[in-house]
Design a protein around this motif. Structure first.
Motif, short mmCIF file in Angstrom:
data_model
loop_
_atom_site.label_atom_id
_atom_site.label_comp_id
_atom_site.label_asym_id
_atom_site.label_seq_id
_atom_site.Cartn_x
_atom_site.Cartn_y
_atom_site.Cartn_z
N ARG A 54 -9.55 -5.50 -1.99
CA ARG A 54 -9.52 -5.57 -3.44
C ARG A 54 -8.25 -4.89 -3.98
O ARG A 54 -7.55 -5.42 -4.83
CB ARG A 54 -10.77 -4.91 -4.02
CG ARG A 54 -11.10 -5.39 -5.42
CD ARG A 54 -12.37 -4.72 -5.94
NE ARG A 54 -13.54 -5.00 -5.12
CZ ARG A 54 -14.42 -4.08 -4.73
NH1 ARG A 54 -14.26 -2.82 -5.06
NH2 ARG A 54 -15.46 -4.42 -4.00
N THR A 55 -7.96 -3.71 -3.42
CA THR A 55 -6.76 -2.98 -3.84
C THR A 55 -5.51 -3.81 -3.56
O THR A 55 -4.61 -3.91 -4.40
CB THR A 55 -6.65 -1.65 -3.07
OG1 THR A 55 -7.89 -0.98 -3.19
CG2 THR A 55 -5.54 -0.78 -3.61
N VAL B 40 -0.16 4.56 -1.76
CA VAL B 40 -1.59 4.56 -2.07
C VAL B 40 -2.31 5.45 -1.05
O VAL B 40 -2.09 5.32 0.15
CB VAL B 40 -2.18 3.13 -2.04
CG1 VAL B 40 -3.67 3.15 -2.36
CG2 VAL B 40 -1.43 2.21 -2.99
N ASP C 230 -12.98 -2.59 -0.14
CA ASP C 230 -12.21 -1.77 -1.09
C ASP C 230 -10.72 -2.01 -0.91
O ASP C 230 -9.98 -2.17 -1.88
CB ASP C 230 -12.45 -0.26 -0.85
CG ASP C 230 -13.88 0.15 -1.12
OD1 ASP C 230 -14.53 -0.51 -1.95
OD2 ASP C 230 -14.34 1.13 -0.50
N LEU C 231 -10.29 -2.02 0.34
CA LEU C 231 -8.87 -2.15 0.63
C LEU C 231 -8.34 -3.53 0.26
O LEU C 231 -7.26 -3.66 -0.29
CB LEU C 231 -8.60 -1.87 2.10
CG LEU C 231 -8.48 -0.37 2.43
CD1 LEU C 231 -8.62 -0.12 3.91
CD2 LEU C 231 -7.15 0.18 1.93
N ASP D 278 -7.38 7.24 -3.51
CA ASP D 278 -7.24 6.28 -4.61
C ASP D 278 -8.18 5.08 -4.45
O ASP D 278 -8.48 4.38 -5.41
CB ASP D 278 -5.81 5.72 -4.69
CG ASP D 278 -4.77 6.81 -4.87
OD1 ASP D 278 -5.10 7.79 -5.56
OD2 ASP D 278 -3.67 6.70 -4.30
N VAL D 279 -8.56 4.81 -3.22
CA VAL D 279 -9.27 3.56 -2.93
C VAL D 279 -10.74 3.77 -2.60
O VAL D 279 -11.57 2.90 -2.81
CB VAL D 279 -8.57 2.83 -1.75
CG1 VAL D 279 -9.13 1.45 -1.55
CG2 VAL D 279 -7.07 2.76 -1.95
N ALA E 277 -3.58 5.02 2.62
CA ALA E 277 -4.52 3.90 2.69
C ALA E 277 -4.20 2.99 3.89
O ALA E 277 -5.09 2.43 4.52
CB ALA E 277 -4.48 3.10 1.40
N LEU F 220 0.81 -1.22 0.00
CA LEU F 220 0.00 0.00 0.00
C LEU F 220 0.84 1.27 0.00
O LEU F 220 0.30 2.36 0.12
CB LEU F 220 -0.93 0.00 1.22
CG LEU F 220 -2.11 -0.96 1.19
CD1 LEU F 220 -2.93 -0.82 2.45
CD2 LEU F 220 -2.99 -0.72 -0.03
N MET G 285 -2.70 -5.02 -6.17
CA MET G 285 -1.29 -4.65 -5.96
C MET G 285 -0.41 -5.89 -5.95
O MET G 285 0.68 -5.89 -6.50
CB MET G 285 -1.13 -3.92 -4.63
CG MET G 285 -1.77 -2.56 -4.61
SD MET G 285 -0.92 -1.49 -5.76
CE MET G 285 -1.60 0.06 -5.37
#
Ligand SMILES: [Zn+2]
Length: 343
Positions: free
Chosen positions: A333-334, A222, A330-331, A226-227, A299, A219, A338
């Motif tokens: 998924r990010t 990030v 959301d996190l 962005d998220v 993030a 992260l 990544m």
């Protein structure tokens, strides 16, 4: 529920005894009183814990010097824990904080040895002093075993981090820590079952800390912006539970920010609504004390807040106005994206 009692403060740091620890100490002295164990043994065990407190105080004292907030030192039957904020990710600071504990024990041992060799102590307490020296030496060397997250492992990571990335040094130190934990557990089967418990703590600790560093490296850079999901669906404080439930079924999210003129007033979840009367205004059932993040935060900060408070979502603010919502989903998924792109 309170599970510990504070006994005193040193350097402004509260020293607390966990109830399980209190029971242990009382039992030990009770056994000594019944002459089932010797009083010397009871005193020796007490000395071990005094040494542990000194050790933890040394860590805390240096950590505080680097601006780390220290909540307390807690004594448990398995040892002491200095409850503090995360140690700074500055290798030299981590090195000094980690080395302070064992080094203090060694300094105490050498000093007492020096004094004892002048034969200043009467014979009656020489044995007591000798035990205290021994406890300090054993504790120092035990903690210097490079089994991350023990002191020796942290020192190792800090030294490695001078040469390689923080993530890579954590990986090396954590792998060595897990390997040594397995050896320790095997030794425990033959010598002392207590070692198995410590090995378990080391193994889990190494894994957790590595995962945390791994996630924060993914992260890195990030931002919350962005998220987050921008312009989330909101509810008004004056809306009724019935109206709110319609929104819940329409959009199928579990939680909604409650706003008035763009300002966040609270957050309401399906759980809050499901147990309330239909015509109640939602301002009566919503959570008003809301934990939020700023749009410019990292993030990782959002993830830490979600984890620490065990929440599913956080409202995102900009100049005190609600601009988005960031959820654990959301996190995650990010993180997944990544991981796929970085490896
Ligand atoms: Zn230590």
């Amino acid at each position: 529920m309170k599970t510990s009692i504070k006994i005193f403060k040193i350097f402004g740091i509260p020293i607390e005894l966990d109830f399980s620890f209190l029971i242990l100490i009382i039992s030990i002295y009770f056994l000594a009183f019944l002459k089932l164990i010797s009083l010397e043994l009871a005193v020796l065990i007490t000395l071990i814990f005094v040494t542990v407190v000194i050790h933890e105080l040394a860590h805390s004292y240096v950590a505080r010097h680097f601006g780390v907030k220290i909540e307390k030192i807690l004594l448990l039957p398995i040892g002491g824990i200095a409850k503090m904020e995360e140690i700074p990710r500055v290798p030299r600071q981590e090195l000094l904080i980690s080395i302070a504990g064992p080094l203090t024990n060694l300094i105490i041992a050498f000093t007492l040895y020096g004094i004892a060799s002048t034969r200043i102590f009467p014979q009656a307490i020489i044995e007591f002093v000798a035990n205290f020296i021994l406890v300090n030496v054993v504790l120092a060397f035990f903690n210097l075993i490079p089994a991350f997250p023990m002191d020796g492992g942290r020192i190792l990571r800090a030294l490695l981090a001078e040469k390689m990335s923080y993530l890579r040094s954590t990986e090396v130190a954590a792998n060595l820590g897990k390997f040594l934990a397995i050896l320790m557990a095997m030794a425990g089967i033959f010598f002392n079952l207590f070692l198995i418990l410590i090995a378990l703590f080391i193994y889990i600790g190494a894994e957790q800390e590595y995962r945390l560093v791994f996630i924060s490296s993914l992260l890195e850079g990030v931002k919350v912006s962005d998220v987050m999901t921008p312009e989330p669906i909101t509810l008004k404080p004056s809306s009724t539970v019935e109206e709110a439930l319609k929104t819940v079924f329409k959009y199928k999210h579990m939680g909604y920010p409650v706003t008035e003129n763009g300002e966040l007033k609270g957050i309401v979840t399906f759980h809050d609504l499901s147990s309330a009367e239909k015509d109640t205004p939602i301002e009566e059932v919503m959570t008003k004390d809301v934990i939020t993040v700023n749009i410019n935060d990292d993030a990782m900060t959002a993830l830490e807040k979600l984890t620490k408070h065990d929440l599913g979502r956080l409202p995102v603010l900009k100049d005190n106005k609600l601009v988005g919502i960031i959820s654990k989903t959301d996190l995650i998924r990010t993180l997944d994206i990544m991981r796929r792109t970085k490896t």
